[in-house]
Design a protein around this motif. Structure first.
Motif, PDB file in Angstrom:
ATOM      1  N   ASP A 241       0.828  -1.212   0.000  1.00 41.07           N
ATOM      2  CA  ASP A 241       0.000   0.000   0.000  1.00 41.07           C
ATOM      3  C   ASP A 241       0.863   1.263   0.000  1.00 41.07           C
ATOM      4  O   ASP A 241       0.600   2.219  -0.750  1.00 41.07           O
ATOM      5  CB  ASP A 241      -0.919   0.011   1.228  1.00 41.07           C
ATOM      6  N   LEU A 242       1.908   1.281   0.844  1.00 32.47           N
ATOM      7  CA  LEU A 242       2.766   2.465   0.923  1.00 32.47           C
ATOM      8  C   LEU A 242       3.611   2.631  -0.332  1.00 32.47           C
ATOM      9  O   LEU A 242       3.748   3.743  -0.859  1.00 32.47           O
ATOM     10  CB  LEU A 242       3.670   2.368   2.151  1.00 32.47           C
ATOM     11  N   THR A 243       4.187   1.523  -0.802  1.00 26.05           N
ATOM     12  CA  THR A 243       5.031   1.628  -1.995  1.00 26.05           C
ATOM     13  C   THR A 243       4.197   1.977  -3.217  1.00 26.05           C
ATOM     14  O   THR A 243       4.628   2.756  -4.064  1.00 26.05           O
ATOM     15  CB  THR A 243       5.806   0.316  -2.240  1.00 26.05           C
ATOM     16  N   PHE A 244       2.994   1.420  -3.299  1.00 30.13           N
ATOM     17  CA  PHE A 244       2.130   1.743  -4.442  1.00 30.13           C
ATOM     18  C   PHE A 244       1.841   3.236  -4.502  1.00 30.13           C
ATOM     19  O   PHE A 244       1.938   3.863  -5.564  1.00 30.13           O
ATOM     20  CB  PHE A 244       0.811   0.970  -4.359  1.00 30.13           C
ATOM     21  N   ALA A 245       1.482   3.820  -3.361  1.00 30.91           N
ATOM     22  CA  ALA A 245       1.150   5.251  -3.339  1.00 30.91           C
ATOM     23  C   ALA A 245       2.356   6.096  -3.753  1.00 30.91           C
ATOM     24  O   ALA A 245       2.211   7.062  -4.518  1.00 30.91           O
ATOM     25  CB  ALA A 245       0.666   5.646  -1.946  1.00 30.91           C
ATOM     26  N   ALA A 246       3.534   5.742  -3.271  1.00 32.24           N
ATOM     27  CA  ALA A 246       4.729   6.524  -3.612  1.00 32.24           C
ATOM     28  C   ALA A 246       5.087   6.363  -5.089  1.00 32.24           C
ATOM     29  O   ALA A 246       5.468   7.338  -5.755  1.00 32.24           O
ATOM     30  CB  ALA A 246       5.898   6.095  -2.729  1.00 32.24           C
ATOM     31  N   VAL A 247       4.989   5.153  -5.605  1.00 32.64           N
ATOM     32  CA  VAL A 247       5.267   4.934  -7.027  1.00 32.64           C
ATOM     33  C   VAL A 247       4.266   5.689  -7.884  1.00 32.64           C
ATOM     34  O   VAL A 247       4.624   6.351  -8.872  1.00 32.64           O
ATOM     35  CB  VAL A 247       5.257   3.429  -7.348  1.00 32.64           C
ATOM     36  N   ARG A 248       3.007   5.611  -7.516  1.00 32.49           N
ATOM     37  CA  ARG A 248       1.959   6.332  -8.265  1.00 32.49           C
ATOM     38  C   ARG A 248       2.227   7.831  -8.305  1.00 32.49           C
ATOM     39  O   ARG A 248       2.060   8.472  -9.354  1.00 32.49           O
ATOM     40  CB  ARG A 248       0.606   6.059  -7.594  1.00 32.49           C
ATOM     41  N   ASP A 249       2.679   8.389  -7.200  1.00 27.63           N
ATOM     42  CA  ASP A 249       2.817   9.838  -7.082  1.00 27.63           C
ATOM     43  C   ASP A 249       4.160  10.384  -7.579  1.00 27.63           C
ATOM     44  O   ASP A 249       4.251  11.571  -7.908  1.00 27.63           O
ATOM     45  CB  ASP A 249       2.622  10.267  -5.624  1.00 27.63           C
ATOM     46  N   HIS A 250       5.201   9.551  -7.625  1.00 25.25           N
ATOM     47  CA  HIS A 250       6.539  10.082  -7.888  1.00 25.25           C
ATOM     48  C   HIS A 250       7.274   9.441  -9.062  1.00 25.25           C
ATOM     49  O   HIS A 250       8.301   9.991  -9.489  1.00 25.25           O
ATOM     50  CB  HIS A 250       7.406   9.942  -6.632  1.00 25.25           C
ATOM     51  N   VAL A 251       6.813   8.317  -9.562  1.00 27.41           N
ATOM     52  CA  VAL A 251       7.524   7.610 -10.635  1.00 27.41           C
ATOM     53  C   VAL A 251       6.915   7.982 -11.984  1.00 27.41           C
ATOM     54  O   VAL A 251       5.690   8.014 -12.140  1.00 27.41           O
ATOM     55  CB  VAL A 251       7.484   6.091 -10.404  1.00 27.41           C
ATOM     56  N   ASP A 252       7.774   8.246 -12.952  1.00 28.54           N
ATOM     57  CA  ASP A 252       7.302   8.699 -14.259  1.00 28.54           C
ATOM     58  C   ASP A 252       6.761   7.577 -15.136  1.00 28.54           C
ATOM     59  O   ASP A 252       5.836   7.788 -15.910  1.00 28.54           O
ATOM     60  CB  ASP A 252       8.447   9.406 -14.998  1.00 28.54           C
ATOM     61  N   ASP A 253       7.321   6.386 -15.020  1.00 25.10           N
ATOM     62  CA  ASP A 253       6.887   5.307 -15.912  1.00 25.10           C
ATOM     63  C   ASP A 253       7.354   3.967 -15.352  1.00 25.10           C
ATOM     64  O   ASP A 253       8.307   3.901 -14.569  1.00 25.10           O
ATOM     65  CB  ASP A 253       7.467   5.517 -17.319  1.00 25.10           C
ATOM     66  N   ILE A 254       6.658   2.910 -15.768  1.00 27.93           N
ATOM     67  CA  ILE A 254       7.057   1.537 -15.500  1.00 27.93           C
ATOM     68  C   ILE A 254       7.200   0.845 -16.851  1.00 27.93           C
ATOM     69  O   ILE A 254       6.285   0.898 -17.678  1.00 27.93           O
ATOM     70  CB  ILE A 254       6.015   0.771 -14.657  1.00 27.93           C
TER      71      ILE A 254
END
Length: 407
Positions: A241-254
């Motif tokens: 849950d925590l990592t998902f929120a941070a990735v969603r908010d700060h990562v440009d692409d997967i």
């Protein structure tokens, strides 16, 4: 307690790690720079203590336990790298540690974990199975669960890699990060974006174990029904849950990479960079080898590629290298139909030799229903210098009028 990771958390974690984790080298890669048409550097977390970045987050988390929590001991679930990080931290801090690993976890990772003093138990096929058992163990014994990625202290520890990246390459334009559960990617993205919001941060997942694209599309963590990848270190079927929120908010692409690309990346790093890197650790290099469209902007500045781990079973490494050579056209399997007469095999081998290829194995087949009475099928395993060399060999054989099937 906050549920959002911030730059101050990462900076505080760095102070905790000051005498524990090393600042890993940043190595320039000329061969990758030539490949992508811009400067590429390798952040060598495969040279970190325990052989991966995981030691950072595990130590930060365990160091902050209360005396009462330390007395109860810790429990973790891991395919190997987090296990070693937890075991090392527990050993340094004098705490009992139990680690649950999925069945089939790499033997060197198991042995290293035991070597640091942890008790190892096997449970289930996937990390999620081992994690469920670790939670049960925590409830039964009172041991503190040290989650492999979904905790702010763990994310903060991993985020210290991001601080080092910006210090070592101040003009970085793109950072590529292997991603499983997302602890490293989330922590690094938070740190990097807080200091340099213009830097492009991209997570890389194995296509056979890619939980983030579907989860991001749904707006919440979604479990994969199954996984299949050689990259055990990033084989995580459900984001936290925590990592998902941070990735969603700060990562440009997967972006996703194939098994062939992972194998070629491990091989290329061994050959060109003289680095032993596990498949998960080589995922970001695999993305460069696959030339993912829109992945880089070389004209904007350097690309930093994180090599997240180097813990690989030597037997598996041999298989991966062989697979990587095949994927790169360096190994070629041929089925050649020739007349069944004296000298036919010698002539075939002479043709192979004439173009400079090396024969590894030879086998005859005379009893196939697809063959005529006056034919024989010869199976060859051949080593070449690459795809162009393999094509030259095939052209030579077919130019002699031979029927050739290559695989």
């Amino acid at each position: 307690m906050s549920t959002v990771l911030g730059l101050d958390d990462v900076r505080a974690a760095r102070e905790v790690l000051r005498d524990v984790a090393i600042c890993t080298p940043m190595e320039e890669s000329r061969w990758l720079s030539t490949l992508v048409g811009g400067r590429v550097l390798l952040k060598c977390e495969n040279l970190q203590r325990t052989g991966s970045f995981k030691a950072r987050g595990a130590f930060v988390r365990i160091s902050r336990l209360s005396p009462a929590e330390r007395e109860r001991g810790v429990v973790a679930a891991s395919a190997g790298n987090h296990a070693q990080g937890v075991a090392l931290a527990a050993q340094v801090l004098g705490i009992r540690a139990t680690v649950f690993m999925p069945e089939g976890a790499p033997i060197p990772k198991e042995r290293a974990t035991r070597g640091y003093g942890a008790q190892v138990r096997f449970h289930g096929r996937y990390l999620e199975d081992a994690l469920a058992r670790a939670r049960e163990f925590a409830a039964e014994t009172g041991a503190v669960l040290i989650h492999p990625f979904d905790h702010l202290d763990v994310m903060a520890g991993q985020g210290t890699v991001g601080l080092e990246v910006l210090e070592q390459v101040p003009d970085a334009a793109t950072v590529l990060v292997p991603c499983g559960g997302g602890g490293l990617l989330a922590g690094m993205a938070v740190a990097i974006k807080a200091l340099r919001p213009d830097v492009r941060v991209v997570g890389v997942q194995a296509a056979g174990a890619a939980a983030y694209p579907g989860s991001l599309a749904q707006g919440a963590p979604v479990a994969l029904p199954q996984m299949a990848t050689m990259a055990d270190g990033i084989a995580v079927g459900l984001p936290g849950d925590l990592t998902f929120a941070a990735v969603r908010d700060h990562v440009d692409d997967i972006v996703l990479v194939s098994e062939d690309a992972l194998a070629r990346a491990v091989l290329a790093l061994a050959e060109r960079a003289k680095m032993v890197v596990e498949p998960a650790g080589a995922a970001a290099v695999a993305a460069l080898l696959e030339r993912t469209p829109g992945l880089l902007a070389p004209e904007a500045g350097p690309t930093v590629v994180v090599l997240s781990g180097g813990n690989v079973d030597p037997l598996l490494l041999g298989k991966i290298i062989a697979h990587g050579m095949a994927a790169a056209g360096r190994y070629l399997s041929l089925q050649v139909t020739v007349p069944d007469r004296p000298g036919a095999l010698a002539g075939l081998l002479a043709d192979v030799s004439a173009v400079g290829a090396n024969v590894l194995e030879v086998a005859h087949e005379r009893r196939s229903p697809s063959l005529h009475l006056d034919e024989v099928q010869i199976r060859l395993q051949v080593e070449t210098r690459g795809s162009a060399h393999a094509e030259a060999l095939l052209a030579r054989l077919r130019g002699q009028g031979l029927t050739v099937v290559a695989s």
